[in-house]
Design an enzyme around this catalytic site. Structure first.
Site, PDB file in Angstrom:
ATOM      1  N   ASP A   1       0.829  -1.210   0.000  1.00 41.92           N
ATOM      2  CA  ASP A   1       0.000   0.000   0.000  1.00 41.92           C
ATOM      3  C   ASP A   1       0.862   1.259   0.000  1.00 41.92           C
ATOM      4  O   ASP A   1       2.087   1.179   0.108  1.00 41.92           O
ATOM      5  CB  ASP A   1      -0.968   0.003   1.201  1.00 41.92           C
ATOM      6  CG  ASP A   1      -0.253  -0.164   2.548  1.00 41.92           C
ATOM      7  OD1 ASP A   1       0.983  -0.206   2.583  1.00 41.92           O
ATOM      8  OD2 ASP A   1      -0.954  -0.254   3.571  1.00 41.92           O
TER       9      ASP A   1
ATOM     10  N   ASN B   1      -7.325  -0.068  13.922  1.00 41.03           N
ATOM     11  CA  ASN B   1      -8.762  -0.237  13.676  1.00 41.03           C
ATOM     12  C   ASN B   1      -9.062  -1.546  12.937  1.00 41.03           C
ATOM     13  O   ASN B   1     -10.165  -1.748  12.443  1.00 41.03           O
ATOM     14  CB  ASN B   1      -9.297   0.951  12.864  1.00 41.03           C
ATOM     15  CG  ASN B   1      -8.597   1.087  11.517  1.00 41.03           C
ATOM     16  OD1 ASN B   1      -7.757   0.256  11.177  1.00 41.03           O
ATOM     17  ND2 ASN B   1      -8.947   2.111  10.758  1.00 41.03           N
TER      18      ASN B   1
ATOM     19  N   HIS C   1      -7.506  -2.587  10.155  1.00 41.71           N
ATOM     20  CA  HIS C   1      -7.280  -2.588   8.700  1.00 41.71           C
ATOM     21  C   HIS C   1      -6.077  -3.448   8.314  1.00 41.71           C
ATOM     22  O   HIS C   1      -5.178  -3.691   9.103  1.00 41.71           O
ATOM     23  CB  HIS C   1      -7.173  -1.162   8.130  1.00 41.71           C
ATOM     24  CG  HIS C   1      -5.914  -0.419   8.446  1.00 41.71           C
ATOM     25  ND1 HIS C   1      -5.865   0.957   8.472  1.00 41.71           N
ATOM     26  CD2 HIS C   1      -4.647  -0.831   8.729  1.00 41.71           C
ATOM     27  CE1 HIS C   1      -4.624   1.337   8.740  1.00 41.71           C
ATOM     28  NE2 HIS C   1      -3.883   0.278   8.916  1.00 41.71           N
TER      29      HIS C   1
ATOM     30  N   GLU D   1      -9.956  -0.374   4.922  1.00 47.34           N
ATOM     31  CA  GLU D   1     -10.484   0.183   6.159  1.00 47.34           C
ATOM     32  C   GLU D   1     -11.784  -0.523   6.577  1.00 47.34           C
ATOM     33  O   GLU D   1     -12.451  -1.146   5.740  1.00 47.34           O
ATOM     34  CB  GLU D   1     -10.761   1.682   5.959  1.00 47.34           C
ATOM     35  CG  GLU D   1      -9.512   2.518   5.679  1.00 47.34           C
ATOM     36  CD  GLU D   1      -8.722   2.856   6.942  1.00 47.34           C
ATOM     37  OE1 GLU D   1      -8.430   1.942   7.732  1.00 47.34           O
ATOM     38  OE2 GLU D   1      -8.380   4.040   7.122  1.00 47.34           O
TER      39      GLU D   1
HETATM   40  C1  GLP Z   1      -0.504   1.099   8.369  1.00 48.93           C
HETATM   41  C2  GLP Z   1      -0.399   0.436   6.987  1.00 48.93           C
HETATM   42  C3  GLP Z   1      -0.478  -1.068   7.070  1.00 48.93           C
HETATM   43  C4  GLP Z   1       0.291  -1.526   8.285  1.00 48.93           C
HETATM   44  C5  GLP Z   1      -0.520  -1.121   9.488  1.00 48.93           C
HETATM   45  C6  GLP Z   1       0.159  -1.414  10.800  1.00 48.93           C
HETATM   46  O1  GLP Z   1      -1.374   2.180   8.330  1.00 48.93           O
HETATM   47  N1  GLP Z   1      -1.362   0.904   6.047  1.00 48.93           N
HETATM   48  O2  GLP Z   1      -0.001  -1.659   5.894  1.00 48.93           O
HETATM   49  O3  GLP Z   1       0.439  -2.920   8.262  1.00 48.93           O
HETATM   50  O4  GLP Z   1      -0.925   0.242   9.416  1.00 48.93           O
HETATM   51  O5  GLP Z   1       1.312  -0.649  10.946  1.00 48.93           O
HETATM   52  P1  GLP Z   1       2.360  -0.853  12.115  1.00 48.93           P
HETATM   53  O6  GLP Z   1       3.052  -2.131  11.840  1.00 48.93           O
HETATM   54  O7  GLP Z   1       3.273   0.342  11.996  1.00 48.93           O
HETATM   55  O8  GLP Z   1       1.595  -0.880  13.389  1.00 48.93           O
END
Ligand code: GLP
Length: 244
Positions: A67, A136, A138, A143
């Site tokens: 993403d 949340n 996702h 989302e």
């Molecule tokens: C982000 C990204 C995701 C990621 C998630 C968790 O917003 N869009 O691809 O896996 O949130 O991130 P983190 O590993 O920094 O908690």
């Protein structure tokens, strides 16, 4: 779905790195989708070290970026592209024909999505998706309340994502939209690894694993996947009713 709980983040990271090496040993031309983020960073660093020390041949893998933040250029250190280039693409020495990342600056985001979908199909689909989980629920930028069957798409970010996302940036950054592979890709991937680490993920991991399977908690869809692997540290698993 297989669930594994590790004593700490380091043990979890070593296991994921080992799984990546085994995937590539089994299928040298594996197509692997990688999430950016805090959670997989140690696993990627251990993985690239193992690649070097154990001479794992990564010349034939294909890397796909999960993403990207819309409107954030790849030179921005908070972008997913910057993260994946620094942690994986450069250390693995992947040539330009061996990876594809979303361009969050594209003036034609629909084409950007179509190109990614064509790329994934052209590779014969995804062998392994390594994903994290948002506060949340996702996955990527899928989302809560989205669609479980979409492929690449652009989506407005909800407030939790825009707020939590500030942690990747050195200054306050407006984050309004994301471009992401869809849950359709996740459902079709041959294997999925979902990683969660830290106490701040405990509540959402309980909802993901013990609540209803629902698009309100997008990550809960991994429970329906025929070959999904959920790896957590003790802190992320701390609110589960069963931890044995
Ligand atoms: C982000 C990204 C995701 C990621 C998630 C968790 O917003 N869009 O691809 O896996 O949130 O991130 P983190 O590993 O920094 O908690």
């Amino acid at each position: 779905m297989k669930i594994q709980i590790f004593d700490d983040h380091t043990d979890l990271a070593f296991d994921v790195a080992d799984m990546l090496c085994r995937q590539i040993a089994r299928k040298p031309d594996s197509v692997i989708c990688f999430a950016a983020g805090t959670t997989p960073l140690s696993a990627y660093n251990i993985f690239t070290t193992l690649v070097e020390t154990d001479a794992v041949d990564c010349r034939h893998i294909t890397l796909i970026g999960l993403d990207e933040w819309v409107g954030i250029p790849p030179e921005n250190t908070g972008s997913c592209a910057w993260f994946l280039r620094r942690t994986l693409i450069k250390p693995l020495n992947l040539s330009a024909d061996r990876f594809r990342l979303f361009d969050g600056m594209s003036v034609d985001l629909d084409s950007e999505c179509a190109l990614m979908d064509e790329y994934v199909s052209g590779c014969g689909g995804i062998d392994l998706m390594v994903v994290g989980i948002g506060m949340n629920g996702h996955i990527g930028f899928n989302e809560p309340g989205g669609s479980p069957v979409l492929r690449s798409h652009v989506t407005p970010l909800n407030d939790v994502t825009s707020t939590v996302g500030q942690k990747y940036f050195t200054e306050k950054t407006e984050l309004t939209k994301g471009i992401t592979l869809g849950l359709g890709h996740l459902q079709d991937a041959a294997n999925v690894i979902l990683m969660a680490s830290g106490e701040n993920k405990a509540r959402i991991m309980r909802e993901t694993l013990e609540g209803e399977i629902s698009i309100d908690v997008p990550a809960s869809i991994v429970r329906k996947h025929r070959n999904s692997h959920v790896l957590m540290d003790q802190a992320a698993a701390s609110l589960l009713s069963r931890r044995d």
